[in-house]
Design a protein around this motif. Structure first.
Motif, short mmCIF file in Angstrom:
data_model
loop_
_atom_site.label_atom_id
_atom_site.label_comp_id
_atom_site.label_asym_id
_atom_site.label_seq_id
_atom_site.Cartn_x
_atom_site.Cartn_y
_atom_site.Cartn_z
N TYR A 52 0.82 -1.21 0.00
CA TYR A 52 0.00 0.00 0.00
C TYR A 52 0.85 1.27 0.00
CZ TYR A 52 -3.91 -3.13 0.53
OH TYR A 52 -4.84 -4.13 0.29
N HIS A 154 -5.72 2.47 5.02
CA HIS A 154 -5.45 1.03 5.13
C HIS A 154 -4.84 0.74 6.50
CE1 HIS A 154 -6.18 0.88 0.84
NE2 HIS A 154 -5.24 1.80 0.66
N VAL A 211 -6.78 -4.30 6.37
CA VAL A 211 -6.17 -5.21 5.40
C VAL A 211 -5.31 -6.28 6.05
CG1 VAL A 211 -6.21 -3.49 3.56
CG2 VAL A 211 -4.21 -3.64 5.07
#
Length: 237
Positions: A52, A154, A211
């Motif tokens: 990410y 995230h 996540v």
């Protein structure tokens, strides 16, 4: 065996590298880890931060911050958060290609009364956010505010089971029956309830994209006791 200040360094390095190879081969978008000590989250969380683009945030639900270094303690599971931030043990931290942004780290359930001087100075130097067990008794707002202020998109959650009160959940280090020494001497036990942790994880899951989840430090003392007990019964042997 202690190697350069870290117990079982060679085996740990092999495990970190093997885990990283598997992750890089399969390239998952989300990861769930269950079992092992806190160090099992290093490779998955480091991978997710790369995945990410360095924007991963970490909610560290734990009674302890895991920000020690080899001068403080030889067991690597107490260094994992420091490694992810680029400190801790230099060799282990070097396995993290993209270090976590300190603004994107928050401790939840942390026992501040049990911090060593080194830990307290580390937290202050990096301005790491904290929500104490008391702050989370009836609300997750302090964590949700951190998510909003830092525009976290995230999130990986580290859930060390020893954040739980061992009176309610006994399958943790601090729940050991008849310990040979005081388990609270070096590290304080957790104070959160199961319901509080479940509420917190659900609240943050509604607020941002979770996540990663690591659930660590499971020690099923009753199952171990039962196994040992049954082994001593003649008809079962």
């Amino acid at each position: 065996m202690i190697q350069d200040g870290v117990a079982h360094r060679e085996a740990i390095m092999e495990q970190l590298q093997a885990t990283t190879e598997v992750l890089n081969e399969h390239r998952p978008d989300r990861i769930v880890v269950f079992g092992g000590d806190c160090l099992v989250d290093q490779a998955p969380f480091a991978y997710l931060n790369e995945r990410y683009d360095g924007q991963l945030a970490i909610l560290w639900i734990d009674a302890h911050p895991d920000i020690k270094n080899p001068k403080e303690y030889c067991n690597a599971h107490t260094m994992v958060m420091a490694n992810l931030l680029g400190e801790g043990d230099a060799t282990l931290a070097a396995q993290v290609k993209v270090h976590i942004d300190p603004k994107k780290v928050m401790f939840a359930g942390l026992r501040q009364d049990g911090l060593t001087r080194q830990e307290a100075e580390f937290i202050e130097r990096h301005s790491l956010s904290i929500a104490t067990p008391e702050a989370l008794i009836s609300s997750s707002e302090s964590v949700l505010e951190w998510i909003r202020l830092n525009e976290i998109k995230h999130l990986a959650i580290h859930f060390d089971l020893d954040v739980l009160n061992p009176i309610e959940f006994r399958s943790v280090f601090f729940g050991e029956p008849n310990p040979a020494s005081d388990p609270y001497e070096a590290f304080p036990a957790g104070k959160m309830s199961v319901a509080q942790v479940v509420r917190l994880i659900n609240d943050v899951s509604r607020a941002t994209d979770v996540v990663g989840l690591g659930i660590t430090e499971h020690l099923p003392w009753d199952a171990i006791t039962l196994k040992d007990m049954l082994a001593d019964i003649p008809i079962l042997s």
